[in-house]
Design an enzyme around this catalytic site. Structure first.
Site, mmCIF file in Angstrom:
data_model
loop_
_atom_site.group_PDB
_atom_site.id
_atom_site.type_symbol
_atom_site.label_atom_id
_atom_site.label_comp_id
_atom_site.label_asym_id
_atom_site.label_seq_id
_atom_site.Cartn_x
_atom_site.Cartn_y
_atom_site.Cartn_z
ATOM 1 N N PRO A 164 0.780 -1.238 0.000
ATOM 2 C CA PRO A 164 0.000 0.000 0.000
ATOM 3 C C PRO A 164 0.816 1.296 0.000
ATOM 4 O O PRO A 164 0.797 2.071 0.957
ATOM 5 C CB PRO A 164 -0.832 -0.136 1.280
ATOM 6 C CG PRO A 164 0.053 -0.925 2.190
ATOM 7 C CD PRO A 164 0.752 -1.910 1.301
ATOM 8 N N CYS A 165 1.492 1.543 -1.114
ATOM 9 C CA CYS A 165 2.316 2.752 -1.197
ATOM 10 C C CYS A 165 1.467 4.024 -1.202
ATOM 11 O O CYS A 165 1.999 5.110 -0.974
ATOM 12 C CB CYS A 165 3.260 2.687 -2.395
ATOM 13 S SG CYS A 165 2.442 2.472 -3.966
ATOM 14 N N HIS A 166 0.154 3.891 -1.410
ATOM 15 C CA HIS A 166 -0.710 5.067 -1.304
ATOM 16 C C HIS A 166 -0.709 5.619 0.120
ATOM 17 O O HIS A 166 -1.080 6.769 0.332
ATOM 18 C CB HIS A 166 -2.141 4.747 -1.764
ATOM 19 C CG HIS A 166 -2.819 3.674 -0.983
ATOM 20 N ND1 HIS A 166 -2.640 2.327 -1.256
ATOM 21 C CD2 HIS A 166 -3.674 3.739 0.073
ATOM 22 C CE1 HIS A 166 -3.364 1.620 -0.404
ATOM 23 N NE2 HIS A 166 -3.997 2.448 0.416
#
Length: 170
Positions: A130-132
């Site tokens: 989850p780089c968001h």
């Protein structure tokens, strides 16, 4: 030679391309995102491959609000540093955010926030890694390979805890 299998799935944010090798998933990309060259000519389209079906199911559960973490075998292709960054990003809790600098410090390289940002931009596992959830030093929304509009939507989705409406075509 290992065969890469792929399929496109529907999501509330548009199609997602999933690709896997026998060892695990190698990517989940939004078409057109930075650092994704698209489906490669030697990949084989397969709608029924077990690893791809499992990834599709878990993403559907996540978008429906029934899953917060992913339990998928991943086979990331990247440098050792990139793989360290991606592993650190996986530990950022659902609904939380952290900064690139905090990830760098966690890796024992407090001056490497830009390198963490570069590695994050090459994350091949949209949503699954989850780089968001990574933001700038003062909480600013900065870069997302899939586009800032998707980053905003993903963060809002996690904050609201309400399911997305699924798009029906991939």
């Amino acid at each position: 030679m290992t065969t890469t299998l792929w399929k496109s799935i529907a999501s509330p944010l548009g199609p997602i391309v999933l690709a896997a090798v026998p060892e695990g998933l190698i990517g989940a990309w939004f078409p057109g995102q930075a650092h994704f060259a698209g489906v490669q000519p030697d990949w084989r389209h397969d709608r029924a491959a077990a690893g791809l079906i499992d990834a599709e199911r878990q993403l559907a559960e996540w978008f429906a609000g029934r899953r917060r973490d992913f339990d998928l075998p991943l086979a990331p292709v990247g440098t050792p540093f990139q793989r360290q960054v991606w592993a650190a990003i996986r530990r950022v809790a659902y609904g939380a955010t952290t900064s690139y600098g905090s990830v760098a410090a966690e890796l024992g390289q407090s001056q490497a926030a830009r390198a963490v940002g570069a590695a994050t931009g090459r994350n091949p596992f949209s949503i699954i890694v989850p780089c968001h959830r990574l933001v700038g030093q003062r909480g600013a929304l900065t870069g997302y390979a899939g586009g800032l509009d998707k980053k905003r939507a993903l963060l809002a989705f996690e904050a609201a805890g309400a399911p997305f409406e699924l798009v029906t075509s991939a």
